[in-house]
Design an enzyme around this catalytic site. Structure first.
Site, PDB file in Angstrom:
ATOM      1  N   PRO A  86       0.841  -1.222   0.172  1.00  0.00           N
ATOM      2  CA  PRO A  86      -0.181   0.100   0.043  1.00  0.00           C
ATOM      3  C   PRO A  86       1.006   1.383  -0.088  1.00  0.00           C
ATOM      4  O   PRO A  86       2.114   1.395   0.607  1.00  0.00           O
ATOM      5  CB  PRO A  86      -0.801  -0.150   1.239  1.00  0.00           C
ATOM      6  CG  PRO A  86      -0.795  -1.542   1.810  1.00  0.00           C
ATOM      7  CD  PRO A  86       0.599  -2.007   1.174  1.00  0.00           C
ATOM      8  N   HIS A  87       0.510   2.191  -0.776  1.00  0.00           N
ATOM      9  CA  HIS A  87       1.346   3.598  -0.987  1.00  0.00           C
ATOM     10  C   HIS A  87       0.491   4.820  -1.215  1.00  0.00           C
ATOM     11  O   HIS A  87      -0.356   4.516  -1.695  1.00  0.00           O
ATOM     12  CB  HIS A  87       2.506   3.160  -2.007  1.00  0.00           C
ATOM     13  CG  HIS A  87       2.036   2.942  -3.300  1.00  0.00           C
ATOM     14  ND1 HIS A  87       1.524   1.577  -3.331  1.00  0.00           N
ATOM     15  CD2 HIS A  87       1.968   3.668  -4.464  1.00  0.00           C
ATOM     16  CE1 HIS A  87       1.277   1.437  -4.815  1.00  0.00           C
ATOM     17  NE2 HIS A  87       1.208   2.480  -5.200  1.00  0.00           N
ATOM     18  N   GLY A  88       1.137   5.837  -0.711  1.00  0.00           N
ATOM     19  CA  GLY A  88       0.231   6.983  -1.014  1.00  0.00           C
ATOM     20  C   GLY A  88       1.201   8.362  -1.103  1.00  0.00           C
ATOM     21  O   GLY A  88       2.423   8.173  -0.317  1.00  0.00           O
TER      22      GLY A  88
END
Length: 156
Positions: free
Chosen positions: A66-68
């Site tokens: 998960p990344h942002g």
């Protein structure tokens, strides 16, 4: 040192995290980044969910990245959470996820962001290492395994 180890403080590695859903896992990550790096947990979770809506960050084999992008963040940051129980993640192989490597990058990050993601994917494609990361009982040892890993040298 590999790119992931350079942005992964030992305090950001947690094992046996109790979370019953993707939402709870993201909330746990938000709390970790808030407590360790003073980034508002809502900012973290909102950005992770925004990226997830574009498509699952589950890679298969029980792992996800998960990344942002975080407005105001100066440098990339990572965290590793290993869950006590697998959670559904819409991965390509439909296998639930137990090992997550979270990556937060500055809003304007481009090439460096992609290089870090690529290196994390390479690390997780090492079957022997991936399996060790999923079962190692000590967070410090998980961090050490990641820190000692070397990516294949690029010919470019």
């Amino acid at each position: 040192m590999n790119r992931l180890a350079a942005i992964l403080p030992a305090a950001n590695v947690l094992v046996d995290v109790d979370a019953s859903s993707k939402k709870r896992v993201f909330e746990h990550a938000g709390l970790l980044f808030e407590n360790q790096h003073a980034i508002a947990r809502a900012t973290v979770t909102d950005n992770l969910f925004a990226r997830e809506r574009l498509g699952s960050t589950g890679l298969g084999h029980g792992v996800a990245i998960p990344h942002g992008r975080i407005k105001g963040l100066k440098n990339p940051l990572a965290a590793v959470l290993r869950l006590s129980q697998p959670v559904p993640f819409d991965a390509p192989d439909d296998e639930p996820v137990t090992l997550l490597i979270f990556l937060l990058v500055p809003e304007a990050a481009t090439q460096r962001h992609l290089e870090i993601l690529s290196e994390i994917a390479e690390l997780l494609s090492d079957r022997e290492l991936r399996e060790r990361l999923k079962i190692e009982p000590e967070a410090a040892k998980v961090h050490e395994l990641i820190a000692n890993w070397q990516p294949l040298k690029s010919v470019a």
